[in-house]
Design an enzyme around this catalytic site. Structure first.
Site, PDB file in Angstrom:
ATOM      1  N   TYR A 114     -59.609  76.322  49.169  1.00 61.13           N
ATOM      2  CA  TYR A 114     -59.620  76.541  47.706  1.00 61.13           C
ATOM      3  C   TYR A 114     -60.140  75.265  47.036  1.00 61.13           C
ATOM      4  O   TYR A 114     -59.680  74.163  47.343  1.00 61.13           O
ATOM      5  CB  TYR A 114     -58.182  76.846  47.279  1.00 61.13           C
ATOM      6  CG  TYR A 114     -57.920  76.988  45.822  1.00 61.13           C
ATOM      7  CD1 TYR A 114     -58.595  77.930  45.056  1.00 61.13           C
ATOM      8  CD2 TYR A 114     -56.938  76.216  45.206  1.00 61.13           C
ATOM      9  CE1 TYR A 114     -58.320  78.079  43.704  1.00 61.13           C
ATOM     10  CE2 TYR A 114     -56.649  76.365  43.860  1.00 61.13           C
ATOM     11  CZ  TYR A 114     -57.357  77.296  43.116  1.00 61.13           C
ATOM     12  OH  TYR A 114     -57.064  77.431  41.785  1.00 61.13           O
ATOM     13  N   LYS A 211     -50.205  85.006  42.492  1.00 67.07           N
ATOM     14  CA  LYS A 211     -51.032  86.165  42.890  1.00 67.07           C
ATOM     15  C   LYS A 211     -50.130  87.357  43.251  1.00 67.07           C
ATOM     16  O   LYS A 211     -49.537  87.958  42.381  1.00 67.07           O
ATOM     17  CB  LYS A 211     -51.963  85.772  44.032  1.00 67.07           C
ATOM     18  CG  LYS A 211     -52.582  84.385  43.924  1.00 67.07           C
ATOM     19  CD  LYS A 211     -53.465  84.201  42.707  1.00 67.07           C
ATOM     20  CE  LYS A 211     -53.988  82.774  42.659  1.00 67.07           C
ATOM     21  NZ  LYS A 211     -54.615  82.409  41.411  1.00 67.07           N
TER      22      LYS A 211
HETATM   23  C1  LIG Z   1     -56.112  80.268  47.802  1.00 68.08           C
HETATM   24  C2  LIG Z   1     -55.536  79.736  46.536  1.00 68.08           C
HETATM   25  N1  LIG Z   1     -54.623  78.773  46.604  1.00 68.08           N
HETATM   26  C3  LIG Z   1     -54.079  78.250  45.505  1.00 68.08           C
HETATM   27  C4  LIG Z   1     -54.437  78.697  44.256  1.00 68.08           C
HETATM   28  C5  LIG Z   1     -53.855  78.040  43.037  1.00 68.08           C
HETATM   29  O1  LIG Z   1     -52.963  78.847  42.398  1.00 68.08           O
HETATM   30  P1  LIG Z   1     -52.601  78.613  40.852  1.00 68.08           P
HETATM   31  O2  LIG Z   1     -53.700  79.252  40.082  1.00 68.08           O
HETATM   32  O3  LIG Z   1     -51.295  79.275  40.687  1.00 68.08           O
HETATM   33  O4  LIG Z   1     -52.547  77.154  40.619  1.00 68.08           O
HETATM   34  C6  LIG Z   1     -55.378  79.710  44.133  1.00 68.08           C
HETATM   35  C7  LIG Z   1     -55.771  80.216  42.789  1.00 68.08           C
HETATM   36  O5  LIG Z   1     -56.725  80.944  42.624  1.00 68.08           O
HETATM   37  C8  LIG Z   1     -55.964  80.239  45.296  1.00 68.08           C
HETATM   38  O6  LIG Z   1     -56.915  81.185  45.240  1.00 68.08           O
END
Ligand SMILES: Cc1ncc(COP(=O)(O)O)c(C=O)c1O
Length: 395
Positions: A114, A211
């Site tokens: 990410y 999510k």
């Molecule tokens: C694989 C992954 N990890 C972590 C995150 C981060 O999550 P947050 O948006 O709650 O900070 C995301 C967000 O899209 C993600 O796709």
């Protein structure tokens, strides 16, 4: 409701545990759900217990019945010794990494991670004297060649962000154990319902519970689950950084988790149906879905995962902004937004070219990532066909 004996609780399936765990009928006057406990101050009954910090709860930031209920449920789902709650998925990633790294360390991070995780390594870990090497998601046991004497953490994410390569987690964990390296994985795609990293020997499992667990696109939250060995360091870091999430968002996540099993199953079935339909459509060059044999690491997906969730990407057989825009602007059922895992379908364009360094990203077309929601998949396919027709017309 009769209290089940522990030996029976241990045999329960994940779907049952999602309905049962993290409830406190004895302490909530029989109400089914633990309400949001708001509070900073917790008063002690006498000087002795105050001096000895002997209250069950000591201070709001250190936990309350609502956060404890979520932690309990999440521990069950991930098979963890303990869980900490963070105010976002991104914060869960950084808290986990900070719990294991110090100046002078080296960290191995998957190239398909990410993007904000990569940004954290480049912009902050580097500043604190931690060096990062990115590795090919298909490296498997070959990761040993990248291990240095100061390698302290391997950070995985499987399937990878946007391109969905599935890693050989057991092979990577075996190398890590040989060298005393802490392993972490961003398990947001799967949650403990579809893949339980700690059962495969991973030390820390991270989830953007924003999510699927919360599931309704109205909460930001991160969860970090750890095994017995890593839990003290994780808890200490979480506490020392002063991390806290308000009880309303914790409550909404608990509420979302009660239905996560059926949501994820339905979304997984719908997404695979849509992905398979797109495979044969003119204008779609490739479909990147871990449950399809064409996906790199599909054999590991079949071996290690209980099924797919609702995410996949396609590569359109076009390069122009105009045609990508025609496709996206003519979708009526897909929102264009940078999150996923909610009940509603989303489509976003992506390009990994600027931030893949260990591998070459040259798909020969423009990428679109989908999060498939709970709509009827036939309606979604018809909508995508309208988008593709508009894309061809704009060519
Ligand atoms: C694989 C992954 N990890 C972590 C995150 C981060 O999550 P947050 O948006 O709650 O900070 C995301 C967000 O899209 C993600 O796709």
């Amino acid at each position: 409701m009769r209290k089940l004996e522990n030996r029976i609780v241990e045999t329960l399936k994940p779907a049952t545990k999602l309905a049962l765990k993290g409830r406190r009928p004895d302490e909530t006057f029989g109400f089914v759900n633990v309400p949001p406990f708001r509070g900073s101050t917790v008063v002690y009954p006498d000087a002795e217990s105050c001096l000895a910090h002997k209250n069950r709860y000591t201070y709001g930031r250190r936990g309350n019945p609502t956060s404890e209920a979520l932690e309990e449920l999440w521990n069950e789902l991930e098979g963890a010794a303990g869980t900490v709650i963070c105010p976002s998925g991104a914060s869960a990633v950084t808290t986990a990494m900070l719990s294991a790294l110090k100046s002078g360390d080296h960290v191995l991070v998957v190239d398909s991670v990410y993007r904000p995780t990569r940004n954290f390594c480049e912009n902050h870990l580097r500043r604190f004297g931690v060096e990062t090497t990115y590795y090919d998601p298909m490296i498997g046991a070959g990761i040993e060649a990248l291990v240095k004497p100061n390698t302290r953490v391997i950070m995985m994410e499987s399937p990878g962000s946007q391109t969905f390569e599935v890693q050989d987690v057991p092979a990577i964990v075996a190398v890590a154990k040989k060298h005393g390296i802490v392993t972490m994985i961003d398990n947001t795609y799967a949650t403990g319902l579809l893949f339980r990293p700690l059962d495969f020997g991973v030390d820390v499992s991270i989830n953007a519970a924003t999510k699927y667990p919360s599931g309704h696109s109205d909460v930001l939250i991160g969860l970090v689950a750890a095994n017995e060995a890593h839990l003290p360091a994780l808890k200490a870091t979480h506490g020392d950084l002063g991390i806290y999430l308000g009880p309303d968002d914790v409550f909404l996540t608990l509420r979302g988790l009660r239905t996560m099993n059926i949501r994820m199953r339905e979304q997984g079935v719908n997404a695979l149906h849509v992905a398979k339909a797109l495979e044969s459509r003119k204008g779609v060059k490739r479909v990147l879905h871990p449950a399809l044999p064409s996906c790199p690491g599909h054999e590991f997906f079949k071996r290690d995962f209980k099924g797919p969730s609702g995410m996949f990407s396609i590569i359109l057989d076009v390069m122009s902004d105009k045609q990508v825009a025609a496709f996206l602007n003519n979708l009526g059922l897909f929102g264009m937004g940078y999150s996923w895992g909610g009940f509603e379908s989303l489509a976003v364009p992506f390009d990994c070219t600027p931030f893949r360094t260990a591998t070459t990203y040259a798909p020969g077309g423009r990428g679109i990532r989908f999060s498939i929601g709970l709509e009827d998949p036939e309606d979604l396919i018809a909508d995508l066909d309208r988008g593709l027709a508009a894309m061809h017309e704009a060519g």
